[in-house]
Each structure stands twice: as C-alpha cells, then as structure tokens.
Write an enzyme that holds these catalytic residues in place. Sequence first.
Site, PDB file in Angstrom:
ATOM      1  N   GLU A 123     -38.937  76.103  57.288  1.00  0.00           N
ATOM      2  CA  GLU A 123     -37.605  76.130  57.871  1.00  0.00           C
ATOM      3  C   GLU A 123     -37.036  77.550  57.909  1.00  0.00           C
ATOM      4  O   GLU A 123     -37.356  78.391  57.058  1.00  0.00           O
ATOM      5  CB  GLU A 123     -36.675  75.221  57.066  1.00  0.00           C
ATOM      6  CG  GLU A 123     -37.085  73.761  57.198  1.00  0.00           C
ATOM      7  CD  GLU A 123     -36.192  72.811  56.442  1.00  0.00           C
ATOM      8  OE1 GLU A 123     -35.825  71.783  57.026  1.00  0.00           O
ATOM      9  OE2 GLU A 123     -35.860  73.080  55.280  1.00  0.00           O
TER      10      GLU A 123
ATOM     11  N   CYS B  50     -32.149  83.689  57.993  1.00  0.00           N
ATOM     12  CA  CYS B  50     -32.692  83.443  56.663  1.00  0.00           C
ATOM     13  C   CYS B  50     -34.136  82.989  56.851  1.00  0.00           C
ATOM     14  O   CYS B  50     -34.388  81.912  57.401  1.00  0.00           O
ATOM     15  CB  CYS B  50     -31.829  82.361  56.002  1.00  0.00           C
ATOM     16  SG  CYS B  50     -32.396  81.897  54.384  1.00  0.00           S
TER      17      CYS B  50
ATOM     18  N   CYS C 278     -43.034  76.549  47.431  1.00  0.00           N
ATOM     19  CA  CYS C 278     -42.755  77.641  46.501  1.00  0.00           C
ATOM     20  C   CYS C 278     -43.380  77.281  45.156  1.00  0.00           C
ATOM     21  O   CYS C 278     -43.413  76.115  44.776  1.00  0.00           O
ATOM     22  CB  CYS C 278     -41.241  77.805  46.342  1.00  0.00           C
ATOM     23  SG  CYS C 278     -40.769  79.217  45.323  1.00  0.00           S
TER      24      CYS C 278
ATOM     25  N   CYS D 121     -38.010  75.998  40.463  1.00  0.00           N
ATOM     26  CA  CYS D 121     -36.667  76.058  39.873  1.00  0.00           C
ATOM     27  C   CYS D 121     -36.044  74.663  39.920  1.00  0.00           C
ATOM     28  O   CYS D 121     -36.191  73.937  40.904  1.00  0.00           O
ATOM     29  CB  CYS D 121     -35.805  77.060  40.647  1.00  0.00           C
ATOM     30  SG  CYS D 121     -36.472  78.736  40.577  1.00  0.00           S
TER      31      CYS D 121
ATOM     32  N   CYS E 148     -33.545  73.582  42.905  1.00  0.00           N
ATOM     33  CA  CYS E 148     -33.869  73.957  44.289  1.00  0.00           C
ATOM     34  C   CYS E 148     -34.774  72.921  44.932  1.00  0.00           C
ATOM     35  O   CYS E 148     -35.799  72.525  44.363  1.00  0.00           O
ATOM     36  CB  CYS E 148     -34.529  75.334  44.305  1.00  0.00           C
ATOM     37  SG  CYS E 148     -34.978  75.867  45.962  1.00  0.00           S
TER      38      CYS E 148
ATOM     39  N   CYS F 221     -28.196  77.154  50.947  1.00  0.00           N
ATOM     40  CA  CYS F 221     -29.095  77.640  49.901  1.00  0.00           C
ATOM     41  C   CYS F 221     -29.645  76.479  49.092  1.00  0.00           C
ATOM     42  O   CYS F 221     -28.879  75.634  48.618  1.00  0.00           O
ATOM     43  CB  CYS F 221     -28.348  78.529  48.922  1.00  0.00           C
ATOM     44  SG  CYS F 221     -27.679  79.989  49.628  1.00  0.00           S
TER      45      CYS F 221
HETATM   46  N1  SAH Z   1     -37.204  82.537  45.717  1.00  0.00           N
HETATM   47  C1  SAH Z   1     -36.207  83.501  46.072  1.00  0.00           C
HETATM   48  C2  SAH Z   1     -35.730  83.299  47.475  1.00  0.00           C
HETATM   49  C3  SAH Z   1     -34.913  82.048  47.711  1.00  0.00           C
HETATM   50  S1  SAH Z   1     -33.306  82.544  47.993  1.00  0.00           S
HETATM   51  C4  SAH Z   1     -35.091  83.449  45.037  1.00  0.00           C
HETATM   52  O1  SAH Z   1     -35.171  82.643  44.132  1.00  0.00           O
HETATM   53  O2  SAH Z   1     -34.191  84.267  45.063  1.00  0.00           O
HETATM   54  C5  SAH Z   1     -32.416  81.137  47.917  1.00  0.00           C
HETATM   55  C6  SAH Z   1     -31.156  81.296  47.092  1.00  0.00           C
HETATM   56  O3  SAH Z   1     -30.539  80.000  47.003  1.00  0.00           O
HETATM   57  C7  SAH Z   1     -31.477  81.708  45.679  1.00  0.00           C
HETATM   58  O4  SAH Z   1     -30.480  82.509  45.147  1.00  0.00           O
HETATM   59  C8  SAH Z   1     -31.500  80.370  44.992  1.00  0.00           C
HETATM   60  O5  SAH Z   1     -31.370  80.493  43.636  1.00  0.00           O
HETATM   61  C9  SAH Z   1     -30.349  79.660  45.659  1.00  0.00           C
HETATM   62  N2  SAH Z   1     -30.420  78.199  45.521  1.00  0.00           N
HETATM   63  C10 SAH Z   1     -31.498  77.452  45.332  1.00  0.00           C
HETATM   64  N3  SAH Z   1     -31.158  76.157  45.205  1.00  0.00           N
HETATM   65  C11 SAH Z   1     -29.816  76.089  45.325  1.00  0.00           C
HETATM   66  C12 SAH Z   1     -28.876  75.029  45.316  1.00  0.00           C
HETATM   67  N4  SAH Z   1     -29.259  73.769  45.156  1.00  0.00           N
HETATM   68  N5  SAH Z   1     -27.577  75.323  45.465  1.00  0.00           N
HETATM   69  C13 SAH Z   1     -27.184  76.609  45.676  1.00  0.00           C
HETATM   70  N6  SAH Z   1     -28.026  77.645  45.709  1.00  0.00           N
HETATM   71  C14 SAH Z   1     -29.338  77.393  45.541  1.00  0.00           C
END
Ligand code: SAH
Length: 345
Positions: free
Chosen positions: A91, A104, A111, A115, A118, A338
């Site tokens: 996406e 983006c 991935c 986390c 996420c 995000c």
């Molecule tokens: N793997 C990289 C790139 C992804 S960026 C990273 O971790 O930075 C995506 C951003 O969205 C990151 O800051 C991540 O922590 C945030 N994110 C992931 N899941 C989220 C959620 N459920 N709600 C809000 N932000 C989230």
Amino acid sequence: MKQSFYDLNYSDLEAIISQNNLNHSAAAVLFNWHYKKKEHTQCQDKIAKCSLAFIEDSFDFSLPEIDVVHESKNDRTVKFLFKLKDNHKVETVLIPFNNKYSICLSSQVGCAMNCSFCFTGEQGLKRNLTTSEIVGQFLQAWRWLASNRPGEERILNIVFMGQGEPLHNFDAVKKACEIFLSQHGTSIGVQKIAISTAGYIPGLKRWSQEIPGVNLALSLHSPFAEKRNELIPINKKYPLEEVLTYIDKIPLNKKQFITYEYILINDFNDYLDDAKELGAMLAGKSAYINLIPFNSFPGSRYERPGLDKIEKFKDVLDTYKIPTLIRMAKGDDVLAACGQLNSKN
Ligand code: SAH
C-alpha cells in the site's frame, strides 16, 4: 531477462550506456523522459534509432499495477493497493496538504519488526521491495493524480512511513532516494525526503555516509525500556540509548532536526511521567516531536487516549521547550493512517 529501468540510478544507467557505446546523452534523455516528464510510453525525445532498439531490448519499463484505489470521504487522502509481479501487494498513501501531497511509500511487503501496535507487523515480512517497486509507487500515484485530479499532481514530500522498515531494506531504499534526488529526473530536494525507522542500528550506521541530508524520524513511543520492549521488540536487540547515540552522530544542517514519533496509547504510555522522561531525554537536542494518537485497526489491542490527556502530555513537553505537534489522523476512514496499512488479502 530484461532489467527494470527503474532499478537503475543515474550512474548505473550511464555505465550501461557507455559500456554499450551508445551516445552518452541517452542517460539524461531517458531520465528526463521517464522521471521529469513521467512518461510511460517509449522515449520519443532525441535518441538515435540504434539506441532506441538497445533500450527496448534491454530494459523492462513495467511498474507495479494499481489494484484498488480508496479515496477518503473526510479529506483528500488516497490509498493505493499495488499488485506486484509475484502477486504480493503493498500500500501507498497520498496525504493532502494545501492542494499538494506527501507520499507515504512502502519499503517491504509486510515487516519483520512485529511492533505490537501496528497492523503491518501482523503480516510478518514477505520480502523486500526492489528499487523499481519503490520508485514505481511514486510514478503510478503521480500518474493517477494527473488523470484523476488534473492540476493536482504535485507530490512535494516523500516519506518512507508505509509498510516495512526502510533501514532493513537499505540498499533498495537508498537507490530509490538517489533516483528521486537526481537532477536529471524528479529532482526532489533532499530536505523533502524523510525516512522513519523503528531504530534499526545497522541502517543508522550507514546514514551519514550513504544518505546524507535525508530527514530522519525515529519511532520512539516510550522512553522506558520495559514499555518500549513491549511495543517494539527490536528494542531488545537495539536498545533506545544506543539508537540515540547513533542518531546524535548524524550531522544536521542548521534548519534540520530529527523527528521523534510518539504514539499515544491510552493508559500505557500517556502518563505525565512518560512525558517528563521523554522531555528529559530529548531536551537540548535538535528535536521535533510528533504525537500520534493511536489509530485502531481490526483486532487492535490498544486504545487512543482522550484529547485532554493528549493535550496535557503536550503541555509537559512544552516545558522542556521541545516543539511538539499533535498529528491527527488523515484517511483513517479508509485505513490509510499510520499503522493501519495491511495488504495481506
Ligand atoms: N518501520 C518504520 C516505518 C513505518 S512508519 C517505523 O517504525 O518508523 C509508520 C509510523 O506509524 C511509525 O511511527 C509507527 O510507529 C506509526 N504507527 C504504527 N502503528 C500505528 C498505530 N496503530 N497508530 C498510530 N501510529 C502507528
């Protein structure tokens, strides 16, 4: 087998052109045609006939296919689901600001970071994207805008904040940046590109030498090891203190800062003690904090705090004189915000 044209940075292309004794202007002409003009047809600019035949025989110009487009009803966010040659899907999101867009980009199918907050992490890592699949997301989204929102095909910022951990696919991401930066092509300023990382140290070690000037965002999410371990499992391998020492070594220009992203999760990392520890950790650095209220997704285990808690958290950070922005979600009605990207279906 033909090589994807979009896997080549400018010097790769120049090398191929000169090895094959073609007119050396062909590299500039091709970059101009495909990246500046963003044409998808065969190059019609001045290239000798024999060079055209060579180009046709040597390069593959296909791009990831747009499978589905979701347009947000609340704002002008657009989410694309791309289908890759091996049927994997990724996406990409166009995020609107003043009739312009940030894009983006995804860097991996799925991935490996896993986390806990996420949606992408639940897919696991399928594979890295190639440079052409990264650059292709940009070109296809640009073309979609040109045909569907004519006059609005202005993508001014590129953020690697889609699916995947960009530093875990460093080589392909780096080459994509080189293509975006090339003056013969899209010619995007280095200050307009940002890469977000969960804190993948092997990539941070390469940053200054290999992608100098690119903006860095760190997904910080908790200053406390125990909580961060729970949120971002690679914190056990690459602990935050160590991550910060590598980030501190990255040279910044006067106007530049590091962005620290902090997801606010209700009754987990949204206490005033969290804010104080975060403030103390970042005070005095060239830092900018993005507070991201947690975005939910199907099956997510956390909740977003209420607005008053979010504002109180920010008030604490203000006392440390760290510029802080509360980033409200865009495109969340189409799961484009995000942490909501997931393309396993
Ligand atoms: N793997 C990289 C790139 C992804 S960026 C990273 O971790 O930075 C995506 C951003 O969205 C990151 O800051 C991540 O922590 C945030 N994110 C992931 N899941 C989220 C959620 N459920 N709600 C809000 N932000 C989230």
